[in-house]
Design an enzyme around this catalytic site. Sequence first.
Site, mmCIF file in Angstrom:
data_model
loop_
_atom_site.group_PDB
_atom_site.id
_atom_site.type_symbol
_atom_site.label_atom_id
_atom_site.label_comp_id
_atom_site.label_asym_id
_atom_site.label_seq_id
_atom_site.Cartn_x
_atom_site.Cartn_y
_atom_site.Cartn_z
ATOM 1 C CE LYS A 13 -1.030 -0.028 4.973
ATOM 2 N NZ LYS A 13 0.160 0.977 5.370
ATOM 3 N NE ARG A 88 -0.204 2.165 12.361
ATOM 4 C CZ ARG A 88 0.468 1.719 11.693
ATOM 5 N NH1 ARG A 88 0.135 0.984 11.037
ATOM 6 N NH2 ARG A 88 1.407 2.607 11.036
ATOM 7 N NE ARG A 127 10.503 -8.968 2.256
ATOM 8 C CZ ARG A 127 9.888 -8.098 3.044
ATOM 9 N NH1 ARG A 127 10.424 -7.593 4.132
ATOM 10 N NH2 ARG A 127 8.873 -7.041 2.032
ATOM 11 N NE ARG A 160 16.276 -9.345 7.641
ATOM 12 C CZ ARG A 160 16.189 -8.112 6.706
ATOM 13 N NH1 ARG A 160 17.818 -7.352 6.832
ATOM 14 N NH2 ARG A 160 16.006 -7.857 5.048
ATOM 15 N NE ARG A 171 4.901 -7.769 10.342
ATOM 16 C CZ ARG A 171 6.273 -8.206 10.397
ATOM 17 N NH1 ARG A 171 7.154 -8.153 10.491
ATOM 18 N NH2 ARG A 171 6.786 -7.844 8.425
#
Length: 213
Positions: A13, A88, A127, A160, A171
């Site tokens: 976004k 939020r 990643r 990571r 999350r």
Amino acid sequence: MKIIMLGAPGAGKGTQAKMIADKYKIPHISTGDIFRANMKNGTELGLKAKEYMDKGLLVPDELTVEILLDRVAQDDCKDGYVLDGFPRTIPQADVLDKELTKLGDKVDFAINVDVPDENIVRRMSGRRACLKCGATYHIEHIPPKKEGICDNCGSELVQREDDKPETVQNRLSVYHEQTQPLIDYYTNKQILKTVDGTKDMQEVFNDIVSILG
Ligand SMILES: [Zn+2]
């Protein structure tokens, strides 16, 4: 044109917000950026926010909205803006709505960049990073020449903690908990527009442009 961006972390976004800002020549306002700017310039609002942050407390919604309204009152926002990272929560959305109404103003579009959790987990978990030189790779999109080895310095690449599927999933759960009510909120106001964020970046942008006109 006043636009709010909604979308999970990793949905893209922020990129879309920047592209909208460029095309429509309106500022891209990220709450993180305006907080930092206020603190750097030592404004009264910035100092107030810093007091909370120094104590490890969340900045109250009223103050966050105050900082935001101060930003959107500036000259470059007179033709509109894209908000990224705000609101939020429902209380933030409510305060924003009330304050804008006072000014005879309103949000025109809430754009929801929708990407299923599985896709985001797949994007993020591909990643790889080199902890020695900071280079980043993606096993599908930007693979290193030799699997698991940094092109720059020859060190071993790692995944990571932030990119591990469990972390990403956590999350995302927090995001859904906070954001689903906002999606309902803007649906009720009849300004929610959902775009398919699994498409190519440019296609997603084209879809947004056809909504905004
Ligand atoms: Zn390296």
